[in-house]
Design a protein around this motif. Structure first.
Motif, PDB file in Angstrom:
ATOM      1  N   MET A  23      81.498  -3.157  77.445  1.00  0.00           N
ATOM      2  CA  MET A  23      81.786  -2.319  78.595  1.00  0.00           C
ATOM      3  C   MET A  23      80.603  -2.316  79.557  1.00  0.00           C
ATOM      4  O   MET A  23      79.475  -2.637  79.207  1.00  0.00           O
ATOM      5  CB  MET A  23      82.076  -0.889  78.133  1.00  0.00           C
ATOM      6  CG  MET A  23      83.205  -0.766  77.125  1.00  0.00           C
ATOM      7  SD  MET A  23      84.814  -1.199  77.822  1.00  0.00           S
ATOM      8  CE  MET A  23      85.058   0.175  78.952  1.00  0.00           C
ATOM      9  N   GLY A  24      80.877  -1.925  80.769  1.00  0.00           N
ATOM     10  CA  GLY A  24      79.813  -1.746  81.754  1.00  0.00           C
ATOM     11  C   GLY A  24      79.508  -2.997  82.554  1.00  0.00           C
ATOM     12  O   GLY A  24      79.905  -4.105  82.200  1.00  0.00           O
ATOM     13  N   PRO A  25      78.761  -2.832  83.656  1.00  0.00           N
ATOM     14  CA  PRO A  25      78.432  -3.971  84.525  1.00  0.00           C
ATOM     15  C   PRO A  25      77.344  -4.849  83.900  1.00  0.00           C
ATOM     16  O   PRO A  25      76.447  -4.362  83.208  1.00  0.00           O
ATOM     17  CB  PRO A  25      77.918  -3.293  85.808  1.00  0.00           C
ATOM     18  CG  PRO A  25      77.358  -1.985  85.327  1.00  0.00           C
ATOM     19  CD  PRO A  25      78.218  -1.551  84.175  1.00  0.00           C
ATOM     20  N   ASP A  26      77.454  -6.141  84.129  1.00  0.00           N
ATOM     21  CA  ASP A  26      76.394  -7.071  83.734  1.00  0.00           C
ATOM     22  C   ASP A  26      75.296  -7.051  84.787  1.00  0.00           C
ATOM     23  O   ASP A  26      75.566  -7.046  85.989  1.00  0.00           O
ATOM     24  CB  ASP A  26      76.949  -8.489  83.587  1.00  0.00           C
ATOM     25  CG  ASP A  26      77.918  -8.612  82.419  1.00  0.00           C
ATOM     26  OD1 ASP A  26      77.701  -7.916  81.412  1.00  0.00           O
ATOM     27  OD2 ASP A  26      78.883  -9.395  82.520  1.00  0.00           O
ATOM     28  N   TYR A  27      74.056  -7.050  84.327  1.00  0.00           N
ATOM     29  CA  TYR A  27      72.913  -7.012  85.253  1.00  0.00           C
ATOM     30  C   TYR A  27      72.774  -8.364  85.942  1.00  0.00           C
ATOM     31  O   TYR A  27      72.667  -9.404  85.291  1.00  0.00           O
ATOM     32  CB  TYR A  27      71.641  -6.649  84.501  1.00  0.00           C
ATOM     33  CG  TYR A  27      70.426  -6.533  85.388  1.00  0.00           C
ATOM     34  CD1 TYR A  27      70.372  -5.572  86.391  1.00  0.00           C
ATOM     35  CD2 TYR A  27      69.341  -7.388  85.226  1.00  0.00           C
ATOM     36  CE1 TYR A  27      69.256  -5.452  87.202  1.00  0.00           C
ATOM     37  CE2 TYR A  27      68.219  -7.274  86.041  1.00  0.00           C
ATOM     38  CZ  TYR A  27      68.187  -6.308  87.027  1.00  0.00           C
ATOM     39  OH  TYR A  27      67.090  -6.202  87.841  1.00  0.00           O
ATOM     40  N   ALA A  28      72.749  -8.349  87.257  1.00  0.00           N
ATOM     41  CA  ALA A  28      72.688  -9.577  88.047  1.00  0.00           C
ATOM     42  C   ALA A  28      71.347  -9.760  88.743  1.00  0.00           C
ATOM     43  O   ALA A  28      71.229 -10.550  89.679  1.00  0.00           O
ATOM     44  CB  ALA A  28      73.820  -9.588  89.090  1.00  0.00           C
ATOM     45  N   GLY A  29      70.338  -9.032  88.305  1.00  0.00           N
ATOM     46  CA  GLY A  29      69.026  -9.167  88.933  1.00  0.00           C
ATOM     47  C   GLY A  29      68.808  -8.110  89.992  1.00  0.00           C
ATOM     48  O   GLY A  29      69.731  -7.377  90.388  1.00  0.00           O
ATOM     49  N   PRO A  30      67.594  -7.999  90.486  1.00  0.00           N
ATOM     50  CA  PRO A  30      67.278  -6.968  91.478  1.00  0.00           C
ATOM     51  C   PRO A  30      67.906  -7.285  92.827  1.00  0.00           C
ATOM     52  O   PRO A  30      68.193  -8.453  93.133  1.00  0.00           O
ATOM     53  CB  PRO A  30      65.754  -7.017  91.554  1.00  0.00           C
ATOM     54  CG  PRO A  30      65.414  -8.424  91.206  1.00  0.00           C
ATOM     55  CD  PRO A  30      66.420  -8.835  90.172  1.00  0.00           C
ATOM     56  N   PRO A  31      68.116  -6.271  93.648  1.00  0.00           N
ATOM     57  CA  PRO A  31      68.683  -6.527  94.986  1.00  0.00           C
ATOM     58  C   PRO A  31      67.642  -7.211  95.876  1.00  0.00           C
ATOM     59  O   PRO A  31      66.438  -7.013  95.729  1.00  0.00           O
ATOM     60  CB  PRO A  31      69.006  -5.119  95.491  1.00  0.00           C
ATOM     61  CG  PRO A  31      68.030  -4.229  94.780  1.00  0.00           C
ATOM     62  CD  PRO A  31      67.841  -4.840  93.423  1.00  0.00           C
ATOM     63  N   SER A  32      68.129  -8.025  96.775  1.00  0.00           N
ATOM     64  CA  SER A  32      67.238  -8.678  97.734  1.00  0.00           C
ATOM     65  C   SER A  32      67.110  -7.801  98.972  1.00  0.00           C
ATOM     66  O   SER A  32      68.085  -7.170  99.406  1.00  0.00           O
ATOM     67  CB  SER A  32      67.774 -10.055  98.120  1.00  0.00           C
ATOM     68  OG  SER A  32      69.073  -9.952  98.681  1.00  0.00           O
ATOM     69  N   LEU A  33      65.910  -7.765  99.518  1.00  0.00           N
ATOM     70  CA  LEU A  33      65.656  -6.996 100.728  1.00  0.00           C
ATOM     71  C   LEU A  33      65.556  -7.959 101.905  1.00  0.00           C
ATOM     72  O   LEU A  33      64.896  -9.008 101.802  1.00  0.00           O
ATOM     73  CB  LEU A  33      64.368  -6.178 100.613  1.00  0.00           C
ATOM     74  CG  LEU A  33      64.454  -4.867  99.825  1.00  0.00           C
ATOM     75  CD1 LEU A  33      64.641  -5.141  98.333  1.00  0.00           C
ATOM     76  CD2 LEU A  33      63.207  -4.023 100.038  1.00  0.00           C
ATOM     77  N   GLU A  34      66.174  -7.609 102.988  1.00  0.00           N
ATOM     78  CA  GLU A  34      66.222  -8.503 104.147  1.00  0.00           C
ATOM     79  C   GLU A  34      64.812  -8.785 104.666  1.00  0.00           C
ATOM     80  O   GLU A  34      64.027  -7.881 104.944  1.00  0.00           O
ATOM     81  CB  GLU A  34      67.062  -7.862 105.261  1.00  0.00           C
ATOM     82  CG  GLU A  34      67.228  -8.764 106.482  1.00  0.00           C
ATOM     83  CD  GLU A  34      68.117  -8.132 107.537  1.00  0.00           C
ATOM     84  OE1 GLU A  34      68.267  -8.733 108.615  1.00  0.00           O
ATOM     85  OE2 GLU A  34      68.658  -7.035 107.277  1.00  0.00           O
ATOM     86  N   GLY A  35      64.499 -10.078 104.739  1.00  0.00           N
ATOM     87  CA  GLY A  35      63.211 -10.496 105.280  1.00  0.00           C
ATOM     88  C   GLY A  35      62.040 -10.321 104.340  1.00  0.00           C
ATOM     89  O   GLY A  35      60.896 -10.508 104.746  1.00  0.00           O
ATOM     90  N   VAL A  36      62.307  -9.985 103.065  1.00  0.00           N
ATOM     91  CA  VAL A  36      61.224  -9.730 102.109  1.00  0.00           C
ATOM     92  C   VAL A  36      61.221 -10.821 101.053  1.00  0.00           C
ATOM     93  O   VAL A  36      62.251 -11.104 100.441  1.00  0.00           O
ATOM     94  CB  VAL A  36      61.390  -8.355 101.433  1.00  0.00           C
ATOM     95  CG1 VAL A  36      60.350  -8.162 100.354  1.00  0.00           C
ATOM     96  CG2 VAL A  36      61.293  -7.253 102.474  1.00  0.00           C
TER      97      VAL A  36
END
Length: 497
Positions: A23-36
């Motif tokens: 159950m639950g979401p699979d971790y897909a890595g950290p979010p990307s920040l625009e221009g970072v």
């Protein structure tokens, strides 16, 4: 008998495992920040003396070429309580990971049991009838009742299959937390090495400025003595004497805070290295020059910063752990199966525990499902999702603050370089003026009082340069801390599964 008991149970277990999922979401890595952290991007505040070459990860303080500083940092990393605390938290997280893996397996606990029961008359009658055929281990007693002895040696067994992946998600969260603890240790190493270096540089700066101030005070005393002699001779006024006395008192007063700062920095260095205040007084008593940074400082790029800074790594691992916790809470809403069993040998005689023919087994499957909890389990899932969103926001904030920290430290480092160059030029002019006026004094065209005043101005310029040098090194330390340098990778990486 045992085979008949376990055959349907085994079929139930196999069908339960076949229906298992996660159950639950699979971790897909950290979010990307625009221009970072984009490939090819460079730091905005980097300069010509800060090339984009990737810096070495650890032991940046050795570039200051100060053996005593190196020993102090090494001593702090080896003996500081802050490092011991971070390492203890790593061991705690490892223990929780082992515990989580063990929860996937069946558990068994050996037991030995002896029961002595007093049976009522009605039960003893029926039992007595049975005992005529094969014996029951009962003994008659007055009042129509009987006693029964029972001996058993065996084990209690339990197992709860991870049908919905809740335990696996828990292990995933614990593993991410262990990675976070490793990052916390690295962050402690980064902060500690920077604190030691900053305290050491501040100590050397205070010692240098104290010496310069003492030299200035000595020249002021000489000027005051000469002015008093002129006052007696009628060539100086009381106003000049009072002015010089006031300047002397002001400069003498500056020695008090400098002396105090020296004591405080010695105390700080002792505690940072895991020692009691005063333990380093003798080693740090002699004045030494402020160590200066190298002419060129490799800073890398923002993408390297995101991969290198321990606090960013810790925030990313916290996000992974909180994502897995959503699956833990969702699995708790689903029906669960738990198998409990008793396996033992025994009978009514002590010798029965040694006879394999007296083997007895009992299997008790139990199904639970929190259907009627008035929304409690659903609320727990929502809480886990909210905590996951908080961790993602915290990660983004940590990334942005890390980038700001790096850019700010680079800006200050570049500005201090320019300021130091200007102050060094000012000191050079003051020294040259003192040298030229000394020639006039020897020739009798300038007074000794004027010469002493010019020399005090040169000492003031030297004090400004000393402060600027110390500030340059402090800014260099801040750059290394902002870049996430000063830690060593763990000897053994966290296992992937």
């Amino acid at each position: 008998m045992v085979r008949r008991l376990f055959a349907p149970a085994g079929a139930l277990v196999l069908s339960a495992l076949a229906a298992g999922c996660t159950m639950g979401p699979d971790y897909a890595g950290p979010p990307s920040l625009e221009g970072v952290g984009q490939p090819g991007a460079a730091f905005v505040r980097g300069g010509e003396n800060t090339p984009a070459q990737q810096p070495a990860l650890a032991r940046w303080w050795e570039s200051l070429n100060d053996p005593l500083l190196t020993r102090l940092v090494d001593g702090a990393l080896a003996h500081s309580p802050s490092i011991d605390l971070a390492e203890a938290r790593i061991r705690e997280a490892r223990g929780k990971l082992t515990e989580g893996k063990a929860s996937l397996m069946p558990s068994a606990s050996p037991n030995a049991m002896y029961v002595h029961a007093i049976l009522p008359g009605s039960f003893s009658t029926s039992s007595s009838e049975s005992s005529d055929d094969g014996g029951s281990g009962e003994s008659s007693s007055e009042g129509g009742s009987s006693a029964l002895d029972f001996y058993n040696v065996g084990a209690n067994v339990s197992w709860e299959p991870d049908l919905w992946g809740g335990k696996r998600r828990g292990i995933e969260a614990t593993r991410a937390t262990l990675d976070e603890r490793f990052a916390d240790l690295a962050d402690a190493q980064v902060s500690l090495s920077a604190q030691v270096a900053q305290s050491y540089v501040n100590l050397r700066d205070a010692q240098t400025r104290l010496r310069i101030n003492q030299e200035a005070v000595a020249k002021q005393r000489t000027s005051l003595d000469l002015t008093r002699q002129r006052l007696v001779a009628g060539t100086a006024s009381q106003l000049e004497v009072e002015r010089l006395q006031g300047e002397l008192a002001a400069n003498e007063a500056q020695t008090v805070p400098l002396d105090t700062q020296i004591l405080l920095y010695k105390n700080a260095l002792a505690v940072l290295t895991g020692q009691a205040p005063g333990a380093l007084d003798e080693a740090l008593a002699q004045e030494a020059a402020v160590p200066l940074p190298p002419a060129s400082v490799a800073i890398g790029d923002p993408a390297g910063l995101l991969a290198r800074r321990p606090d960013i790594r810790a925030a990313e691992r916290a996000l992974a752990a909180s994502t897995a916790q959503v699956g833990v809470r969702e699995a708790q809403r689903m029906p669960g199966v738990k198998f409990m069993g008793i396996l033992g040998i025994g009978g009514t005689d002590p010798g029965d525990v040694l006879d394999p023919g007296n083997l007895a087994a009992l299997l008790m499957p139990q199904i639970s499902w929190p259907l009627l909890d008035f929304g409690k389990s659903k609320a727990q899932v929502e809480q886990a999702k909210a905590q996951r969103d908080q961790a993602e926001a915290q990660y983004r904030q940590t990334v942005l603050k890390g980038l700001q920290d790096a850019e700010d430290s680079l800006a200050r480092f570049g500005a201090t370089r320019r300021q130091l160059a200007q102050l060094a030029a000012s000191q050079q002019s003051a020294d040259k003026a003192a040298s030229l006026n000394a020639q006039r004094t020897r020739a009798g065209t300038s007074s000794l009082i004027d010469q002493l005043d010019i020399e005090r101005q040169a000492l003031s310029a030297a004090s400004n340069v000393a402060q600027a040098k110390a500030q340059l090194t402090i800014d260099y330390i801040a750059v290394n801390k902002a870049l996430g340098l000063g830690w060593s990778p763990p000897e053994a990486e966290t296992p992937a599964s």
